[in-house]
Design a protein around this motif. Structure first.
Motif, PDB file in Angstrom:
ATOM      1  N   SER A 274       0.858  -1.182   0.000  1.00 47.10           N
ATOM      2  CA  SER A 274       0.000   0.000   0.000  1.00 47.10           C
ATOM      3  C   SER A 274       0.893   1.230   0.000  1.00 47.10           C
ATOM      4  CB  SER A 274      -0.927   0.004   1.215  1.00 47.10           C
ATOM      5  OG  SER A 274      -1.720   1.172   1.239  1.00 47.10           O
ATOM      6  N   VAL A 275       0.576   2.209  -0.828  1.00 49.55           N
ATOM      7  CA  VAL A 275       1.417   3.391  -1.025  1.00 49.55           C
ATOM      8  C   VAL A 275       0.590   4.635  -0.763  1.00 49.55           C
ATOM      9  CG1 VAL A 275       2.805   4.703  -2.664  1.00 49.55           C
ATOM     10  CG2 VAL A 275       2.858   2.207  -2.710  1.00 49.55           C
ATOM     11  N   GLU A 276       1.153   5.559  -0.002  1.00 53.97           N
ATOM     12  CA  GLU A 276       0.561   6.873   0.216  1.00 53.97           C
ATOM     13  C   GLU A 276       1.636   7.924  -0.019  1.00 53.97           C
ATOM     14  OE1 GLU A 276      -2.376   8.030   0.650  1.00 53.97           O
ATOM     15  OE2 GLU A 276      -3.319   6.034   0.609  1.00 53.97           O
ATOM     16  N   ALA A 383       5.048   6.969   2.147  1.00 51.11           N
ATOM     17  CA  ALA A 383       4.912   5.875   3.108  1.00 51.11           C
ATOM     18  C   ALA A 383       4.488   4.628   2.346  1.00 51.11           C
ATOM     19  CB  ALA A 383       3.892   6.217   4.189  1.00 51.11           C
ATOM     20  N   VAL A 384       5.235   3.539   2.540  1.00 55.41           N
ATOM     21  CA  VAL A 384       4.976   2.271   1.859  1.00 55.41           C
ATOM     22  C   VAL A 384       4.809   1.200   2.926  1.00 55.41           C
ATOM     23  CG1 VAL A 384       5.796   0.577   0.192  1.00 55.41           C
ATOM     24  CG2 VAL A 384       6.331   3.005  -0.133  1.00 55.41           C
ATOM     25  N   ALA A 385       3.666   0.518   2.883  1.00 54.18           N
ATOM     26  CA  ALA A 385       3.401  -0.600   3.788  1.00 54.18           C
ATOM     27  C   ALA A 385       3.453  -1.892   2.984  1.00 54.18           C
ATOM     28  CB  ALA A 385       2.038  -0.444   4.456  1.00 54.18           C
ATOM     29  N   LEU A 386       4.283  -2.847   3.430  1.00 56.97           N
ATOM     30  CA  LEU A 386       4.462  -4.124   2.746  1.00 56.97           C
ATOM     31  C   LEU A 386       3.796  -5.229   3.551  1.00 56.97           C
ATOM     32  CD1 LEU A 386       8.244  -3.806   1.778  1.00 56.97           C
ATOM     33  CD2 LEU A 386       6.235  -3.128   0.449  1.00 56.97           C
ATOM     34  N   ASN A 387       3.173  -6.132   2.836  1.00 56.73           N
ATOM     35  CA  ASN A 387       2.519  -7.266   3.479  1.00 56.73           C
ATOM     36  C   ASN A 387       3.558  -8.326   3.810  1.00 56.73           C
ATOM     37  OD1 ASN A 387       0.708  -9.110   4.443  1.00 56.73           O
ATOM     38  ND2 ASN A 387      -0.086  -9.705   2.441  1.00 56.73           N
ATOM     39  N   GLN A 388       3.685  -8.622   5.088  1.00 55.89           N
ATOM     40  CA  GLN A 388       4.650  -9.618   5.526  1.00 55.89           C
ATOM     41  C   GLN A 388       4.017 -11.000   5.411  1.00 55.89           C
ATOM     42  OE1 GLN A 388       6.171  -8.951   9.434  1.00 55.89           O
ATOM     43  NE2 GLN A 388       7.292 -10.877   9.518  1.00 55.89           N
ATOM     44  N   GLY A 389       4.553 -11.805   4.516  1.00 55.27           N
ATOM     45  CA  GLY A 389       4.035 -13.142   4.328  1.00 55.27           C
ATOM     46  C   GLY A 389       4.640 -14.120   5.312  1.00 55.27           C
ATOM     47  N   LYS A 390       4.746 -15.367   4.873  1.00 49.64           N
ATOM     48  CA  LYS A 390       5.326 -16.393   5.735  1.00 49.64           C
ATOM     49  C   LYS A 390       6.796 -16.115   6.025  1.00 49.64           C
ATOM     50  CE  LYS A 390       2.176 -19.962   4.024  1.00 49.64           C
ATOM     51  NZ  LYS A 390       2.068 -21.282   3.380  1.00 49.64           N
ATOM     52  N   ASP A 417      12.864  15.665   2.063  1.00 53.28           N
ATOM     53  CA  ASP A 417      12.006  14.551   1.660  1.00 53.28           C
ATOM     54  C   ASP A 417      12.145  13.398   2.646  1.00 53.28           C
ATOM     55  OD1 ASP A 417      11.405  16.137  -0.423  1.00 53.28           O
ATOM     56  OD2 ASP A 417      12.437  14.962  -1.961  1.00 53.28           O
ATOM     57  N   GLN A 418      11.035  12.661   2.802  1.00 51.70           N
ATOM     58  CA  GLN A 418      11.006  11.534   3.721  1.00 51.70           C
ATOM     59  C   GLN A 418      10.414  10.318   3.026  1.00 51.70           C
ATOM     60  OE1 GLN A 418       8.849  12.600   7.240  1.00 51.70           O
ATOM     61  NE2 GLN A 418      10.357  14.136   7.911  1.00 51.70           N
ATOM     62  N   VAL A 419      11.002   9.156   3.294  1.00 54.49           N
ATOM     63  CA  VAL A 419      10.518   7.874   2.774  1.00 54.49           C
ATOM     64  C   VAL A 419      10.480   6.894   3.931  1.00 54.49           C
ATOM     65  CG1 VAL A 419      10.955   5.936   1.223  1.00 54.49           C
ATOM     66  CG2 VAL A 419      11.380   8.278   0.442  1.00 54.49           C
ATOM     67  N   ALA A 420       9.294   6.344   4.211  1.00 52.55           N
ATOM     68  CA  ALA A 420       9.113   5.384   5.300  1.00 52.55           C
ATOM     69  C   ALA A 420       8.569   4.087   4.718  1.00 52.55           C
ATOM     70  CB  ALA A 420       8.163   5.943   6.355  1.00 52.55           C
ATOM     71  N   ILE A 421       9.271   2.979   4.989  1.00 53.04           N
ATOM     72  CA  ILE A 421       8.883   1.659   4.492  1.00 53.04           C
ATOM     73  C   ILE A 421       8.789   0.723   5.681  1.00 53.04           C
ATOM     74  CG2 ILE A 421       9.481  -0.262   2.979  1.00 53.04           C
ATOM     75  CD1 ILE A 421      11.016   1.658   1.231  1.00 53.04           C
TER      76      ILE A 421
END
Length: 550
Positions: A274-276, A383-390, A417-421
């Motif tokens: 998900s990206v915002e 801001a980038v949210a990554l889905n943590q799989g197995k 500038d700011q980048v949050a992952i």
């Protein structure tokens, strides 16, 4: 003797009751017992079953509805409903929205019928106003009519918006004149009646303002005021500058978001991230002009020297250069009031010289103009949210994704500038779509399936028993007709017909009524008279008495 109303003739040794003459169902029973009707009973039963199935289908199947007119007032709805009822066109009123609907296949016919009666009686459009302009009207009346036509057309156009129920527009435009130095710009006011529970966004309000301003020459969108039925000023909520800044910021964020989707989609898959993006856009505009003159940057362009000498020049020096004899004598000076020690020799000449010089220099000049346009990006936050799989991503993979994100948005640390992952397990989102029984297609499908089931039930429980009973009656009637034919042959030949058991075959009233033809019935009557003349006479006498009484 037996009463003819209670005669019980025998058929194959079994005594069957004969219906009384006064029975009301006797004509119907006689009609059903006719051979032609007996032969047609299967077809009648099949037709009845098909008719019942069709009746069930058309009863449960409802035609799709279509809205006749949008935004009608209650008075117009009442007049339109009365006109449709008079014309025999079925109509419905939606209890939730109050929309007047008719069958989709009858919509055009209903509109034509209403147009013939001049319905609905809404505000006339511009074409009607111009067409009703009388011949020879003055220029003032013509101008007001054209203005009213323009207002009506703009109102009809704005009413096409879903949230707008009705619209009224007032345009104030000064007449052009040669005697006025400065013309006042045209202005407009828009009165909107919104649907219940609906509202307009700032973008829609701006669109209405630009629509009206673009339709009137010399009008600016800032000169258009929009209010609603509650008296709230809608045009003051968003100015053109604010809308421009918001649209520019939205476009920048969408561009960054599309870039990130293009990069992360093939790597992580849809739904795994998900990206915002938030872009801080500077909408201020500045321009500066600077002129400087370098200190050492000059050059002599031209020089002109003028020298003037007055009086007699001294004699030129002669002799050996450097000798004192070549120097002119010095003039004596007198200090104070003391007498001069030495006076200038009498007759010495006086000499005066004047020298003027005019020089022109070329001086260097430097002019610099600095222009900072609108839309400069002050800062970008991603801001980038990554889905943590197995298996969680490693730090190296996270660093690579961070580098990709920074490259996609043009990361610049100097502007902040700011980048949050971050990676976290995504929660399962429940499907918020309505249930299948709330879908629009479910109710028509249930009606159609119900109609089909009702038709099948009518056929199996009504049609098939009727067909089976009709076939059984037809088979029994065929056997009875064969027996009657045998009895008829025996009666006409003067020899009694003997059944397989050896008993004498008797002629009954039912056999006479069920005779296949008039000739067969007459022969059976003759045989019945020969068989039992007293009984036949009794029946004839009873019939004559009833005829005399009737």
């Amino acid at each position: 003797m037996a009463d003819p109303q209670t005669l019980t003739p025998v058929d194959n040794g079994n005594r069957l009751p004969v219906p009384a003459f006064g029975n009301r169902l006797a004509p119907l029973q006689q009609f059903v017992r006719q051979p032609a009707v007996q032969r047609a009973l299967p077809a009648i039963a099949t037709t009845t079953a098909i008719g019942l199935a069709a009746l069930a289908w058309f009863t449960m199947q409802s035609a799709p509805q279509a809205q006749l007119f949008a935004g009608l007032a209650d008075a117009d709805k009442s007049a339109v409903a009365d006109a449709l009822q008079t014309a025999g066109i079925a109509h419905n009123i939606d209890p939730a929205t109050g929309a007047l609907t008719v069958d989709a296949d009858k919509m055009h016919a209903a509109r034509i019928a209403l147009a013939g009666q001049g319905l609905p009686k809404a505000a006339p459009d511009g074409d009607n106003l111009i067409a009703s302009l009388p011949m020879g009207a003055s220029r003032a009346i013509e101008g007001e009519t054209l203005r009213a036509a323009r207002e009506a057309d703009l109102a009809r156009t704005i009413e096409a918006i879903d949230a707008v129920k009705s619209a009224r527009i007032h345009i104030a435009a000064a007449e052009p004149s040669l005697f006025v130095r400065e013309d006042k710009p045209a202005t407009a006011s828009v009165m909107l009646t919104l649907q219940n529970g609906r509202s307009l966004s700032d973008g829609q309000v701006q669109a209405i303002r630009f629509l009206v301003a673009s339709s009137v020459p010399g009008m600016n969108a800032d000169q258009v005021s929009v209010i609603d039925q509650r008296g709230a000023l809608l045009s003051d909520t968003a100015t053109s500058g604010d809308m421009k800044a918001f649209q520019l910021q939205t476009q920048v964020e969408d561009r960054f978001r599309r870039s990130l989707d293009t990069l992360l989609g093939p790597m992580l898959g849809a739904g795994n991230y998900s990206v915002e993006v938030h872009a801080d856009v500077d909408m201020s505009e500045s321009q500066a002009t600077r002129e400087s003159f370098p200190k050492d940057d000059r050059a002599l362009r031209s020089e002109q020297i003028t020298r003037q000498v007055s009086g007699q020049a001294p004699p030129p020096a002669v002799g050996i250069p450097g000798a004192l004899s070549n120097e002119p004598p010095q003039a004596t000076t007198v200090a104070g009031n003391a007498p001069a020690a030495a006076a200038a020799p009498a007759g010495a000449p006086e000499t005066q010289s004047n020298e003027n010089a005019a020089r022109a220099y070329e001086v260097g000049r430097e002019i610099s103009v600095t222009h900072q346009p609108q839309g400069q990006i002050r800062r970008v936050s991603v801001a980038v949210a990554l889905n943590q799989g197995k298996k969680a991503l490693s730090q190296a993979d996270m660093a690579k994704i961070d580098a990709l994100v920074k490259g996609a948005v043009g990361f610049d640390a100097t502007r902040g500038d700011q980048v949050a992952i971050s990676q976290r397990p995504f929660a399962k989102v429940e499907d918020e779509s309505p249930a299948f029984y709330d879908q629009g297609w479910f109710l028509p499908l249930v009606k159609q399936v119900g109609a089909i089931i009702a038709a099948l039930l009518a056929f199996f429980f009504i049609g098939r028993p009727l067909i089976r009973a009709a076939k059984e009656r037809a088979a029994s009637r065929a056997a009875q007709n064969a027996s009657l034919e045998a009895s008829l042959l025996a009666a006409t030949d003067g020899q009694p017909a003997l059944p397989p058991g050896g008993n004498r075959r008797e002629i009954t009233l039912e056999m006479i009524e069920a005779a296949p033809s008039y000739e067969a019935r007459a022969n059976l009557v003759r045989a019945f008279v020969r068989q039992d003349s007293a009984r036949a006479a009794l029946v004839v006498r009873q019939l004559m008495q009833e005829g005399a009484r009737g």
